[in-house]
Design an enzyme around this catalytic site. Structure first.
Site, PDB file in Angstrom:
ATOM      1  N   ASP A  38      41.532 -46.734  62.169  1.00  0.00           N
ATOM      2  CA  ASP A  38      42.073 -47.875  61.433  1.00  0.00           C
ATOM      3  C   ASP A  38      41.121 -49.071  61.481  1.00  0.00           C
ATOM      4  O   ASP A  38      40.385 -49.236  62.444  1.00  0.00           O
ATOM      5  CB  ASP A  38      43.441 -48.252  62.041  1.00  0.00           C
ATOM      6  CG  ASP A  38      44.268 -49.103  61.092  1.00  0.00           C
ATOM      7  OD1 ASP A  38      43.933 -49.178  59.887  1.00  0.00           O
ATOM      8  OD2 ASP A  38      45.258 -49.693  61.552  1.00  0.00           O
ATOM      9  N   HIS A  72      35.316 -48.068  54.264  1.00  0.00           N
ATOM     10  CA  HIS A  72      35.526 -46.613  54.341  1.00  0.00           C
ATOM     11  C   HIS A  72      34.167 -45.890  54.388  1.00  0.00           C
ATOM     12  O   HIS A  72      33.991 -44.924  55.115  1.00  0.00           O
ATOM     13  CB  HIS A  72      36.322 -46.111  53.131  1.00  0.00           C
ATOM     14  CG  HIS A  72      37.711 -46.659  53.047  1.00  0.00           C
ATOM     15  ND1 HIS A  72      38.525 -46.785  54.151  1.00  0.00           N
ATOM     16  CD2 HIS A  72      38.448 -47.119  51.998  1.00  0.00           C
ATOM     17  CE1 HIS A  72      39.696 -47.300  53.782  1.00  0.00           C
ATOM     18  NE2 HIS A  72      39.671 -47.524  52.485  1.00  0.00           N
ATOM     19  N   LEU A 132      32.562 -27.007  68.630  1.00  0.00           N
ATOM     20  CA  LEU A 132      33.604 -27.979  68.271  1.00  0.00           C
ATOM     21  C   LEU A 132      34.303 -27.554  66.974  1.00  0.00           C
ATOM     22  O   LEU A 132      33.656 -27.010  66.066  1.00  0.00           O
ATOM     23  CB  LEU A 132      32.932 -29.348  68.041  1.00  0.00           C
ATOM     24  CG  LEU A 132      33.834 -30.463  67.506  1.00  0.00           C
ATOM     25  CD1 LEU A 132      34.773 -30.971  68.606  1.00  0.00           C
ATOM     26  CD2 LEU A 132      33.013 -31.627  66.950  1.00  0.00           C
ATOM     27  N   ARG A 154      50.606 -48.409  67.382  1.00  0.00           N
ATOM     28  CA  ARG A 154      51.635 -47.487  66.893  1.00  0.00           C
ATOM     29  C   ARG A 154      50.980 -46.152  66.568  1.00  0.00           C
ATOM     30  O   ARG A 154      49.753 -46.072  66.427  1.00  0.00           O
ATOM     31  CB  ARG A 154      52.389 -48.052  65.687  1.00  0.00           C
ATOM     32  CG  ARG A 154      51.559 -48.756  64.663  1.00  0.00           C
ATOM     33  CD  ARG A 154      52.382 -49.185  63.446  1.00  0.00           C
ATOM     34  NE  ARG A 154      51.498 -49.736  62.438  1.00  0.00           N
ATOM     35  CZ  ARG A 154      51.277 -51.037  62.272  1.00  0.00           C
ATOM     36  NH1 ARG A 154      51.907 -51.923  63.002  1.00  0.00           N
ATOM     37  NH2 ARG A 154      50.420 -51.452  61.365  1.00  0.00           N
TER      38      ARG A 154
HETATM   39  C1  FPP Z   1      42.387 -46.954  57.725  1.00  0.00           C
HETATM   40  O1  FPP Z   1      41.721 -48.202  57.567  1.00  0.00           O
HETATM   41  C2  FPP Z   1      41.563 -45.886  57.226  1.00  0.00           C
HETATM   42  C3  FPP Z   1      41.926 -44.994  56.261  1.00  0.00           C
HETATM   43  C4  FPP Z   1      43.226 -45.011  55.589  1.00  0.00           C
HETATM   44  C5  FPP Z   1      41.003 -43.956  55.803  1.00  0.00           C
HETATM   45  C6  FPP Z   1      40.161 -43.314  56.843  1.00  0.00           C
HETATM   46  C7  FPP Z   1      38.886 -42.939  56.210  1.00  0.00           C
HETATM   47  C8  FPP Z   1      37.657 -43.027  56.765  1.00  0.00           C
HETATM   48  C9  FPP Z   1      37.404 -43.397  58.169  1.00  0.00           C
HETATM   49  C10 FPP Z   1      36.431 -42.794  55.996  1.00  0.00           C
HETATM   50  C11 FPP Z   1      36.272 -41.481  55.407  1.00  0.00           C
HETATM   51  C12 FPP Z   1      36.558 -40.339  56.254  1.00  0.00           C
HETATM   52  C13 FPP Z   1      35.939 -39.186  56.069  1.00  0.00           C
HETATM   53  C14 FPP Z   1      36.345 -37.998  56.824  1.00  0.00           C
HETATM   54  C15 FPP Z   1      34.838 -39.068  55.129  1.00  0.00           C
HETATM   55  P1  FPP Z   1      42.380 -49.281  56.642  1.00  0.00           P
HETATM   56  O2  FPP Z   1      41.798 -49.153  55.291  1.00  0.00           O
HETATM   57  O3  FPP Z   1      43.865 -49.175  56.689  1.00  0.00           O
HETATM   58  O4  FPP Z   1      41.904 -50.614  57.312  1.00  0.00           O
HETATM   59  P2  FPP Z   1      42.695 -51.991  57.384  1.00  0.00           P
HETATM   60  O5  FPP Z   1      43.866 -51.759  58.314  1.00  0.00           O
HETATM   61  O6  FPP Z   1      41.686 -52.919  57.945  1.00  0.00           O
HETATM   62  O7  FPP Z   1      43.106 -52.331  55.990  1.00  0.00           O
END
Ligand code: FPP
Length: 227
Positions: free
Chosen positions: A12, A30, A124, A180
């Site tokens: 997150d 991302h 892994l 959470r």
């Molecule tokens: C949460 O951060 C993250 C996600 C919903 C997406 C997770 C994706 C990645 C880590 C990148 C791509 C993954 C792969 C496997 C290529 P958020 O956007 O909710 O952050 P915020 O809470 O700051 O808004």
């Protein structure tokens, strides 16, 4: 030394990271986050971990803007295309949990292809949770058991879950400051050690992962028993 086989992570803080860096678009976070996925996969593979399960897209993430959802789908496709060589070179098996049937066809195909090419590896296993929600997984499992006319116990129920044959989670990490579990691996974290860090996912380096592992090694795990 505690036995450490499985680390699961809620990645997150990508959007906040992008904002903090002065980028106008959340998606830059991302993209940077995908680099940490690679870095941590290499670290986990080198240390002999068995499972690294990463929350890439939840059943609730469809509520985001169409542009962000579409970007994340494309990013996962690009990631799998680019990282196949990493998997092949490092004996890494690729797997997923979640309901893949709702994903774009090209991503479904990319996932199947990557699984097929890495199925024989025994180092892994990198598990991506895609369109994953723990409640959804449990309901699908219950319905599978009913369909087979089977009464279940704790052990046999596990075999109906997406995580069948995957060891329980030893460490659950959530980055980004919130405390959470957000519908992630509710069954599988029954005895996990939970770590919450304010570090935003794009800043969560292999070194930071290692410091969590070091802390885990000093915990007295009793699994409900006494020592
Ligand atoms: C949460 O951060 C993250 C996600 C919903 C997406 C997770 C994706 C990645 C880590 C990148 C791509 C993954 C792969 C496997 C290529 P958020 O956007 O909710 O952050 P915020 O809470 O700051 O808004």
């Amino acid at each position: 030394m505690n036995n450490l086989k499985h680390i699961a992570i809620i990645m997150d803080g990508n959007g906040r990271w992008a904002k903090k860096q002065g980028f106008l678009k959340r998606i830059v976070g991302h993209e940077e986050g995908a680099k940490r996925v690679r870095e941590l996969t290499i670290h986990a593979s080198n240390m002999g971990l068995k499972y690294l399960t990463l929350y890439a897209f939840s059943t609730e993430n469809w509520k985001r803007s169409d542009a962000e959802v579409s970007f994340l789908m494309k990013l996962m496709d690009k990631y799998l295309k680019n990282e196949l060589k990493l998997f092949l070179d490092n004996n890494v098996r690729f797997d997923t949990i979640g309901d893949l049937s709702k994903l774009p066809k090209n991503l479904q195909e990319r996932i199947s292809y990557t699984k097929e090419k890495t199925a024989h590896f025994d180092g892994l296993t990198q598990v991506l949770a895609v369109n994953y929600g723990s409640k959804d997984e449990i309901i699908r499992a219950v319905n599978k058991a009913i369909k087979e006319g089977k009464e279940v116990d704790e052990k046999s129920f596990g075999q109906f879950l997406d995580t069948k044959n995957i060891d329980p989670v030893d460490i659950l990490i959530r980055t980004g400051g919130d405390k959470r579990v957000s519908n992630y691996l509710l069954w599988q974290i029954a005895y996990s050690e939970l770590f919450f860090t304010d570090t935003l996912w794009p800043d969560f380096t292999a070194e930071k992962l290692q410091s969590v592992i070091d802390k885990f090694q000093n915990i007295d795990r009793r699994f409900g028993g006494v020592k």
